[in-house]
Write a protein that holds these residues in place. Structure first.
Motif, PDB file in Angstrom:
ATOM      1  N   LEU B  55      -2.994   9.596 -16.007  1.00  0.00           N
ATOM      2  CA  LEU B  55      -2.207   8.428 -16.404  1.00  0.00           C
ATOM      3  C   LEU B  55      -1.316   7.938 -15.283  1.00  0.00           C
ATOM      4  O   LEU B  55      -0.925   6.774 -15.265  1.00  0.00           O
ATOM      5  CB  LEU B  55      -1.311   8.782 -17.593  1.00  0.00           C
ATOM      6  N   ASP B  56      -0.945   8.815 -14.344  1.00  0.00           N
ATOM      7  CA  ASP B  56      -0.008   8.370 -13.311  1.00  0.00           C
ATOM      8  C   ASP B  56      -0.686   7.594 -12.186  1.00  0.00           C
ATOM      9  O   ASP B  56      -0.007   7.137 -11.268  1.00  0.00           O
ATOM     10  CB  ASP B  56       0.865   9.514 -12.781  1.00  0.00           C
ATOM     11  N   ALA B  61      -3.349   3.705 -15.995  1.00  0.00           N
ATOM     12  CA  ALA B  61      -2.248   3.387 -16.907  1.00  0.00           C
ATOM     13  C   ALA B  61      -2.407   1.961 -17.440  1.00  0.00           C
ATOM     14  O   ALA B  61      -2.261   1.711 -18.635  1.00  0.00           O
ATOM     15  CB  ALA B  61      -0.905   3.565 -16.196  1.00  0.00           C
ATOM     16  N   GLU B  62      -2.742   1.028 -16.531  1.00  0.00           N
ATOM     17  CA  GLU B  62      -2.904  -0.370 -16.957  1.00  0.00           C
ATOM     18  C   GLU B  62      -4.109  -0.504 -17.896  1.00  0.00           C
ATOM     19  O   GLU B  62      -4.056  -1.212 -18.903  1.00  0.00           O
ATOM     20  CB  GLU B  62      -3.053  -1.282 -15.728  1.00  0.00           C
ATOM     21  N   ARG B  65      -3.277   0.828 -21.395  1.00  0.00           N
ATOM     22  CA  ARG B  65      -2.507  -0.128 -22.221  1.00  0.00           C
ATOM     23  C   ARG B  65      -3.466  -1.071 -22.950  1.00  0.00           C
ATOM     24  O   ARG B  65      -3.302  -1.338 -24.136  1.00  0.00           O
ATOM     25  CB  ARG B  65      -1.515  -0.893 -21.347  1.00  0.00           C
ATOM     26  N   ARG B 206      -2.343   7.367  -2.929  1.00  0.00           N
ATOM     27  CA  ARG B 206      -1.675   6.787  -1.770  1.00  0.00           C
ATOM     28  C   ARG B 206      -1.675   7.748  -0.585  1.00  0.00           C
ATOM     29  O   ARG B 206      -1.898   7.354   0.557  1.00  0.00           O
ATOM     30  CB  ARG B 206      -0.228   6.415  -2.123  1.00  0.00           C
ATOM     31  N   ALA B 207      -1.427   9.024  -0.861  1.00  0.00           N
ATOM     32  CA  ALA B 207      -1.337  10.014   0.220  1.00  0.00           C
ATOM     33  C   ALA B 207      -2.665  10.112   0.982  1.00  0.00           C
ATOM     34  O   ALA B 207      -2.665  10.286   2.212  1.00  0.00           O
ATOM     35  CB  ALA B 207      -0.945  11.375  -0.346  1.00  0.00           C
ATOM     36  N   LEU B 231      -4.522   2.026  -4.362  1.00  0.00           N
ATOM     37  CA  LEU B 231      -3.634   3.110  -3.951  1.00  0.00           C
ATOM     38  C   LEU B 231      -3.944   3.533  -2.522  1.00  0.00           C
ATOM     39  O   LEU B 231      -3.034   3.722  -1.708  1.00  0.00           O
ATOM     40  CB  LEU B 231      -3.764   4.320  -4.893  1.00  0.00           C
ATOM     41  N   ARG B 238       1.130   1.448   4.582  1.00  0.00           N
ATOM     42  CA  ARG B 238       2.315   2.169   5.055  1.00  0.00           C
ATOM     43  C   ARG B 238       2.030   2.817   6.421  1.00  0.00           C
ATOM     44  O   ARG B 238       2.862   2.780   7.321  1.00  0.00           O
ATOM     45  CB  ARG B 238       2.728   3.222   4.012  1.00  0.00           C
ATOM     46  N   GLU B 260      -0.288  -3.672 -10.142  1.00  0.00           N
ATOM     47  CA  GLU B 260       0.840  -4.577  -9.927  1.00  0.00           C
ATOM     48  C   GLU B 260       1.577  -4.324  -8.612  1.00  0.00           C
ATOM     49  O   GLU B 260       2.135  -5.252  -8.019  1.00  0.00           O
ATOM     50  CB  GLU B 260       1.832  -4.512 -11.106  1.00  0.00           C
ATOM     51  N   ASP B 261       1.582  -3.098  -8.145  1.00  0.00           N
ATOM     52  CA  ASP B 261       2.265  -2.762  -6.880  1.00  0.00           C
ATOM     53  C   ASP B 261       1.891  -3.717  -5.754  1.00  0.00           C
ATOM     54  O   ASP B 261       2.735  -4.137  -4.977  1.00  0.00           O
ATOM     55  CB  ASP B 261       1.889  -1.361  -6.373  1.00  0.00           C
ATOM     56  N   TYR B 264       3.596  -7.122  -5.151  1.00  0.00           N
ATOM     57  CA  TYR B 264       4.985  -7.167  -4.693  1.00  0.00           C
ATOM     58  C   TYR B 264       5.198  -6.458  -3.367  1.00  0.00           C
ATOM     59  O   TYR B 264       6.312  -6.435  -2.858  1.00  0.00           O
ATOM     60  CB  TYR B 264       5.908  -6.578  -5.767  1.00  0.00           C
ATOM     61  N   THR B 266       4.990  -5.821   0.732  1.00  0.00           N
ATOM     62  CA  THR B 266       5.134  -6.739   1.855  1.00  0.00           C
ATOM     63  C   THR B 266       4.283  -6.222   2.990  1.00  0.00           C
ATOM     64  O   THR B 266       4.595  -5.179   3.542  1.00  0.00           O
ATOM     65  CB  THR B 266       6.608  -6.838   2.298  1.00  0.00           C
ATOM     66  N   THR B 268       1.849  -8.806   0.500  1.00  0.00           N
ATOM     67  CA  THR B 268       1.106  -8.609  -0.753  1.00  0.00           C
ATOM     68  C   THR B 268      -0.353  -8.296  -0.416  1.00  0.00           C
ATOM     69  O   THR B 268      -0.851  -8.672   0.638  1.00  0.00           O
ATOM     70  CB  THR B 268       1.168  -9.879  -1.620  1.00  0.00           C
ATOM     71  N   GLU B 312      -1.517 -12.003   1.026  1.00  0.00           N
ATOM     72  CA  GLU B 312      -1.023 -12.051   2.414  1.00  0.00           C
ATOM     73  C   GLU B 312      -1.672 -11.047   3.360  1.00  0.00           C
ATOM     74  O   GLU B 312      -1.688 -11.249   4.574  1.00  0.00           O
ATOM     75  CB  GLU B 312       0.500 -11.786   2.427  1.00  0.00           C
TER      76      GLU B 312
END
Lengths: 320, 320
Positions: B55-56, B61-62, B65, B206-207, B231, B238, B260-261, B264, B266, B268, B312
């Motif tokens: 779920l994480d 998760a989306e 829902r 992400r890692a 992810l 990064r 959604e991450d 938002y 930078t 995008t 972007e």
């Protein structure tokens, strides 16, 4: 036989060495308990419900993962219900999980008040998870939100920031997360004799943080912002960077929740990390006690731990 | 009475106007069906299980829902089980949801193969959700992953990028998400006669994206990277920004999932947006049909839609 039963049923009073031996034997025999039969015998379903605002908010998704894991150790399955923080749906949850029998309910309410909780007639075992209702009629686990918010604000002031804003107050709420975090912010600001700047939001999503920060930048320019959760902070970060200002050079930014997004954003996000695993475990333990000895004792209130995670988004102001 | 029953039970064959009238009357009477009694009468529990890796991960998760929302329209509750993509836990799920009776199972497997699925003995209605197993022994809904991956790669090539890398291949997998997305990347690269650069990862977090991108930057410097999920892309973003390079100036970056991450961050994040609501609705509809007429027809395979969301993080190369 009694000891094996104690191990299989997950009771605590078995010596660790004995438990390990029994578990090894069970694994060797590939033992699988007939849960349905046992639950029926005990008048239980083996299923609990977790009611929360929304799974697509990462904080609740991360928390749910821990609740499901902790429940699995009790051999419980978890039904997830989403309320979207809607008062009517929260009332329905309190009335029973859509007429299905569950052994217990872990509930993160947003809209409902302590009075309605107290007037609840459904007698399903209940534990409240989160910041909403204190001194209420049910077991409750949360972090110390006032202290956590004060810690973040103190951290921002300690960096030499002088115009520290709070973002995340809510017009509507008379109890719950927003007032507690606002109270912590105010305590810190008052202790340093600093003027308050407070931005309100409707909800706690990235879009709300983006909009509130954009408005705040037009009105006045804070040099630090404490956002009441990480989603607000990530929305605010986007708004600040889009406007051409720097984080943390021009504006230091902190959140609360420690969702994974903030560990990989540029800059990474300073935040408060509630111990989500501990929150989930305490909630499940409280529920287990309540199911086993329902109404036998007064409502418990338990605090889980948290840590301030200082990352790139907060530092001393730097000249441009 | 039959019409009211059809509305209450959520059957499709009621004229919209009639349905609206009945629903209005039900609302006025504050009618609440006795679901437990009705389900027992029908030999049903009114509960389905959704088994997914974790779920994480925001994508799941989306998606959850939407599955919970779609199931609610059928008056079903949803138990969520997490497998962490572990083969043994996926096998257990296929054997039955921890010995609890559920009416059906929506399953996003990671590790298990089509052969084991075909050999399944548990006869609970099953729908596969996601990319893993095609032409398998169960109903299945997913987007066209090969085409989506090809679209993203074509987009990067179309921007004038000449060293386009793929990040997210997996050594272990012989079927499923990674090979399909890799195939789409390869089709596009081959069509333009461009050399491939492929970075592998263990998982899709992400890692993993951060580590794989860091290694890729040391080895060679692509001018565009298609990451097989968002992810991975956010971790890679990064890593690129931390190394002092620009996105998209030096390296254009795209993902897949539209969490959604990435709306938002930078910059995008350009990505593929699977229609998660449609995926969830189709899965629930397929499950409903399978529950109602189990084993009466061949396994169905249904495609959900997707859109390329250009943001972007992808643009033509810009001189530094």
């Amino acid at each position: 036989m009694k000891t094996v039963s104690n191990v299989v049923n997950g009771y605590a009073h078995v010596a660790p060495a004995t438990r390990a031996k029994v578990e090894e034997a069970l694994a060797r025999l590939d033992y699988r308990p007939n849960l349905s039969a046992r639950n029926l015998r005990q008048g239980r379903t083996g299923v609990i419900a977790l009611a929360l605002p929304e799974l697509d908010a990462p904080y609740f998704a991360e928390l749910s993962r821990f609740v499901i894991d902790a429940a699995a150790e009790r051999r419980w399955l978890v039904i997830i219900e989403q309320t979207d923080g809607d008062l009517e749906r929260e009332r329905q949850i309190l009335d029973g999980v859509r007429d299905h029998r569950v052994d217990g309910l872990i509930f993160s309410p947003i809209a409902i008040g302590a009075d309605e909780l107290a007037a609840r007639t459904d007698d399903t075992a209940l534990v409240l998870l989160g910041e909403r209702i204190h001194d209420g009629p049910a077991d409750h686990v949360a972090i110390d939100n006032v202290r956590a918010a004060r810690d973040v604000t103190e951290h921002l002031i300690g960096l030499g920031r002088t115009r520290v804003a709070a973002l995340g107050a809510q017009d509507s709420s008379i109890s719950g997360t927003a007032p507690l975090r606002l109270a912590g912010y105010r305590q810190a600001m008052a202790a340093h004799g600093m003027p308050e700047t407070v931005a309100t939001v409707e909800r706690y999503h990235r879009a709300d943080g983006f909009a509130a920060m954009t408005a705040l930048l037009e009105r006045e320019r804070p040099d630090a912002v404490f956002c009441f959760n990480d989603l607000l902070a990530l929305g605010a970060m986007r708004a600040i960077l889009s406007s051409g200002l720097r984080v943390p050079g021009d504006i230091a930014l902190a959140g609360l929740d420690d969702i994974e997004d903030g560990r990989y954003s540029t800059p990474t996000l300073t935040t408060v990390a509630p111990d989500k695993n501990e929150l989930a475990r305490i909630a499940v333990d409280l529920l287990k006690r309540r199911i086993d000895g329902r109404a036998g004792y007064a409502p418990q209130e338990v605090r889980a731990g948290y840590r301030l995670m200082v990352r790139e988004s907060t530092a001393a102001p730097s000249p441009s």
